[in-house]
Design an enzyme around this catalytic site. Sequence first.
Site, PDB file in Angstrom:
ATOM      1  N   HIS A   1       5.084   5.023  13.475  1.00 19.36           N
ATOM      2  CA  HIS A   1       5.517   5.963  12.438  1.00 19.36           C
ATOM      3  C   HIS A   1       4.395   6.489  11.567  1.00 19.36           C
ATOM      4  CE1 HIS A   1       4.927   3.314   8.929  1.00 19.36           C
ATOM      5  NE2 HIS A   1       5.267   2.332   9.730  1.00 19.36           N
TER       6      HIS A   1
ATOM      7  N   GLU B   1      -0.373  -8.940  -1.433  1.00 19.85           N
ATOM      8  CA  GLU B   1      -1.016  -8.347  -0.250  1.00 19.85           C
ATOM      9  C   GLU B   1      -2.185  -7.449  -0.668  1.00 19.85           C
ATOM     10  OE1 GLU B   1       0.621  -5.312   2.559  1.00 19.85           O
ATOM     11  OE2 GLU B   1       1.115  -7.013   3.811  1.00 19.85           O
TER      12      GLU B   1
ATOM     13  N   ASP C   1       0.808  -1.230   0.000  1.00 24.21           N
ATOM     14  CA  ASP C   1       0.000   0.000   0.000  1.00 24.21           C
ATOM     15  C   ASP C   1       0.836   1.272   0.000  1.00 24.21           C
ATOM     16  OD1 ASP C   1       1.135  -0.013   2.502  1.00 24.21           O
ATOM     17  OD2 ASP C   1      -0.744  -0.219   3.615  1.00 24.21           O
TER      18      ASP C   1
ATOM     19  N   ARG D   1       1.649   8.223   9.450  1.00 25.98           N
ATOM     20  CA  ARG D   1       1.439   9.618   9.072  1.00 25.98           C
ATOM     21  C   ARG D   1       0.226  10.227   9.786  1.00 25.98           C
ATOM     22  NH1 ARG D   1       3.546  12.268   4.206  1.00 25.98           N
ATOM     23  NH2 ARG D   1       4.945  10.511   3.883  1.00 25.98           N
TER      24      ARG D   1
ATOM     25  N   HIS E   1      11.785   5.248  13.329  1.00 24.77           N
ATOM     26  CA  HIS E   1      11.724   5.408  11.866  1.00 24.77           C
ATOM     27  C   HIS E   1      12.505   6.663  11.472  1.00 24.77           C
ATOM     28  CE1 HIS E   1       9.850   5.880   7.889  1.00 24.77           C
ATOM     29  NE2 HIS E   1       9.287   4.684   8.035  1.00 24.77           N
TER      30      HIS E   1
ATOM     31  N   GLU F   1      -2.357   5.078   2.992  1.00 23.86           N
ATOM     32  CA  GLU F   1      -2.213   3.696   2.520  1.00 23.86           C
ATOM     33  C   GLU F   1      -3.532   3.028   2.138  1.00 23.86           C
ATOM     34  OE1 GLU F   1      -0.719   4.967   5.210  1.00 23.86           O
ATOM     35  OE2 GLU F   1       1.422   4.757   4.821  1.00 23.86           O
TER      36      GLU F   1
HETATM   37  C1  UD1 Z   1       6.528   5.029   3.962  1.00 27.53           C
HETATM   38  C2  UD1 Z   1       5.187   4.644   3.344  1.00 27.53           C
HETATM   39  C3  UD1 Z   1       4.345   3.892   4.360  1.00 27.53           C
HETATM   40  C4  UD1 Z   1       5.096   2.721   4.932  1.00 27.53           C
HETATM   41  C5  UD1 Z   1       6.413   3.198   5.489  1.00 27.53           C
HETATM   42  C6  UD1 Z   1       7.218   2.033   5.938  1.00 27.53           C
HETATM   43  C7  UD1 Z   1       4.143   6.113   1.719  1.00 27.53           C
HETATM   44  C8  UD1 Z   1       3.375   7.353   1.501  1.00 27.53           C
HETATM   45  N1  UD1 Z   1       4.467   5.858   2.976  1.00 27.53           N
HETATM   46  O1  UD1 Z   1       6.312   5.915   5.079  1.00 27.53           O
HETATM   47  O2  UD1 Z   1       3.193   3.412   3.718  1.00 27.53           O
HETATM   48  O3  UD1 Z   1       4.331   2.159   5.971  1.00 27.53           O
HETATM   49  O4  UD1 Z   1       7.154   3.878   4.471  1.00 27.53           O
HETATM   50  O5  UD1 Z   1       8.323   2.420   6.677  1.00 27.53           O
HETATM   51  O6  UD1 Z   1       4.435   5.397   0.790  1.00 27.53           O
HETATM   52  N2  UD1 Z   1      13.920   8.628   5.331  1.00 27.53           N
HETATM   53  C9  UD1 Z   1      15.294   8.501   5.397  1.00 27.53           C
HETATM   54  N3  UD1 Z   1      15.837   7.268   5.160  1.00 27.53           N
HETATM   55  C10 UD1 Z   1      15.107   6.178   4.890  1.00 27.53           C
HETATM   56  C11 UD1 Z   1      13.705   6.300   4.852  1.00 27.53           C
HETATM   57  C12 UD1 Z   1      13.116   7.531   5.063  1.00 27.53           C
HETATM   58  O7  UD1 Z   1      16.010   9.450   5.636  1.00 27.53           O
HETATM   59  O8  UD1 Z   1      15.673   5.100   4.683  1.00 27.53           O
HETATM   60  C13 UD1 Z   1      13.308   9.953   5.566  1.00 27.53           C
HETATM   61  C14 UD1 Z   1      13.505  10.882   4.355  1.00 27.53           C
HETATM   62  O9  UD1 Z   1      13.641  12.207   4.804  1.00 27.53           O
HETATM   63  C15 UD1 Z   1      12.194  10.693   3.603  1.00 27.53           C
HETATM   64  C16 UD1 Z   1      11.221  10.577   4.763  1.00 27.53           C
HETATM   65  O10 UD1 Z   1      11.897   9.818   5.741  1.00 27.53           O
HETATM   66  O11 UD1 Z   1      11.893  11.776   2.758  1.00 27.53           O
HETATM   67  C17 UD1 Z   1       9.884   9.970   4.441  1.00 27.53           C
HETATM   68  O12 UD1 Z   1       9.995   8.753   3.759  1.00 27.53           O
HETATM   69  P1  UD1 Z   1       8.671   8.080   3.165  1.00 27.53           P
HETATM   70  O13 UD1 Z   1       8.990   7.069   2.182  1.00 27.53           O
HETATM   71  O14 UD1 Z   1       7.721   9.121   2.724  1.00 27.53           O
HETATM   72  O15 UD1 Z   1       8.192   7.333   4.444  1.00 27.53           O
HETATM   73  P2  UD1 Z   1       6.843   7.384   5.195  1.00 27.53           P
HETATM   74  O16 UD1 Z   1       5.770   8.199   4.554  1.00 27.53           O
HETATM   75  O17 UD1 Z   1       7.158   7.717   6.559  1.00 27.53           O
HETATM   76  N1  UDP Z   2      11.633  -3.556  11.021  1.00 21.99           N
HETATM   77  C1  UDP Z   2      13.013  -3.658  10.953  1.00 21.99           C
HETATM   78  N2  UDP Z   2      13.763  -2.824  11.761  1.00 21.99           N
HETATM   79  C2  UDP Z   2      13.197  -1.906  12.583  1.00 21.99           C
HETATM   80  C3  UDP Z   2      11.786  -1.804  12.625  1.00 21.99           C
HETATM   81  C4  UDP Z   2      11.026  -2.644  11.824  1.00 21.99           C
HETATM   82  O1  UDP Z   2      13.563  -4.475  10.221  1.00 21.99           O
HETATM   83  O2  UDP Z   2      13.936  -1.199  13.276  1.00 21.99           O
HETATM   84  C5  UDP Z   2      10.827  -4.418  10.137  1.00 21.99           C
HETATM   85  C6  UDP Z   2       9.715  -5.190  10.827  1.00 21.99           C
HETATM   86  O3  UDP Z   2      10.170  -6.449  11.248  1.00 21.99           O
HETATM   87  C7  UDP Z   2       8.647  -5.280   9.751  1.00 21.99           C
HETATM   88  C8  UDP Z   2       8.884  -4.050   8.891  1.00 21.99           C
HETATM   89  O4  UDP Z   2      10.168  -3.570   9.223  1.00 21.99           O
HETATM   90  O5  UDP Z   2       8.844  -6.407   8.904  1.00 21.99           O
HETATM   91  C9  UDP Z   2       7.836  -3.019   9.158  1.00 21.99           C
HETATM   92  O6  UDP Z   2       8.159  -1.852   8.499  1.00 21.99           O
HETATM   93  P1  UDP Z   2       7.476  -0.474   8.824  1.00 21.99           P
HETATM   94  O7  UDP Z   2       6.984  -0.459  10.223  1.00 21.99           O
HETATM   95  O8  UDP Z   2       8.443   0.563   8.394  1.00 21.99           O
HETATM   96  O9  UDP Z   2       6.277  -0.419   7.780  1.00 21.99           O
HETATM   97  P2  UDP Z   2       4.774  -0.964   7.824  1.00 21.99           P
HETATM   98  O10 UDP Z   2       4.787  -2.400   8.168  1.00 21.99           O
HETATM   99  O11 UDP Z   2       4.024  -0.140   8.812  1.00 21.99           O
HETATM  100  O12 UDP Z   2       4.283  -0.698   6.447  1.00 21.99           O
END
Ligand code: UD1
Ligand code: UDP
Length: 399
Positions: A212, A122, A100, A214, A245, A136
Amino acid sequence: MNKRPVVGVVFGTRPEAIKMAPVIFELQRRSRELQSVLISTSQHRQMLDQVLAVFGIQPDQDLNLMTHNQGLNEITRRVLEATEATLASTELDCLLIQGDTTTAFAAALAAFYRKIPVAHVEAGLRSRDIHNPYPEEVNRRLAGVVTELHFAPTSLARENLLAEGVSPEKIVVTGNTVVDAVKLLAEMRALDCPLPEGIPEDGRRIILITSHRRESWGVELENICNAIIDLVQFFPDIRVIYPVHMNPNVRNTVMARLGKIDRIHLTAPLDYFGFLSLLRRCYLVLTDSGGVQEEAPTFSKPVLVLRKVTERPEAALAGRARIIGTSREAIVAEAADLLNNSIAYRVMSEGENPYGDGHAARRILEALVRWFQGRNPILEAGQEFQGTVSTSEEVAISG
Ligand code: UD1
Ligand code: UDP
């Protein structure tokens, strides 16, 4: 099949990579029948690279799209444009997407515009509230509209798709691939990493927290932090570990509220071995993560879900999780109950994982091959994931 069909696999975030890894391995195992092209949007960077390193997966194409604090319009536009360019230069017979995220939705749309069939891993999870989880719920629904083949993890997800008019012959019930991923890791290496650096091994019970979402940014995430502070004050025998996160909107709040409190340990994102090791040894899980909710039952850990509604009601229906919302009082009361009441705790710890049995990737590939052969992709009676939850009772609470 005359030539081996080419299957594109797209992913961009941590959970997509974890849940696609078993599918990628199964694709490689069946490489005589299918070719694969691995496309990473890299919507995440460090958190994605951690997963790819653990599984030893190397994308064929890395679109490298992450920018700091990217907004929803921006990431949607950039995934759409970059995926379009990649699809134009790669001849795919199908694109596999997962879940999602914006990567999943925008890549599906780009594939649809190029008339490349989309298969959705999924598929069919629904909260029926477009604002929870945000964005999502909408991403998953939109991806579903352009999907040709739906891999529903559970029979509830299948029922959701049927209720929206999807034909039954396009839905295969597979189990969730995250259960396969946990099994794969446990086969690679024992899940017994030491506690993250600096956290003493002193016999205190460990509460594992991730949050984490939104829709919780701001006041609700602050409520969650305040509840954690209350819990360590009320229970001297616990430690809280919160791998934070990397999204700055999460990090800034959590660091400011919880940064310097005794027995609350904030860590960087843990690699998958480290995280599952912690899940295996913790006492209780508080989370708003989808994947963590699905993994915890494999380790017999009760889950308190920090959300108002869920698109994954199976664990709650099976008595393995409680959907508790984000109010400070509710979080403290529910966690205190499981810390004090050993019977309630035991009842929530027992039973099968309702989300999968570790064979989802095999089912997905079997159905995909049949579909390419022009056969009905539905597996024979008894071959699909059966699961333990089969009603479509709604699980929702008000905030
Ligand atoms: C995204 C997904 C969410 C998913 C989550 C899993 C969307 C809109 N959101 O969340 O569905 O549950 O990932 O974790 O698709 N950043 C870093 N390093 C990283 C990752 C993120 O620095 O490795 C920071 C960056 O500033 C980036 C920001 O986090 O711009 C947001 O990243 P984003 O992909 O938008 O994550 P989420 O919306 O939090
Ligand atoms: N996870 C990880 N390290 C962490 C936190 C989570 O490897 O520090 C793994 C966790 O086991 C799960 C996945 O990341 O499989 C979940 O990711 P996240 O919570 O970012 O996204 P969501 O499941 O909410 O989409």
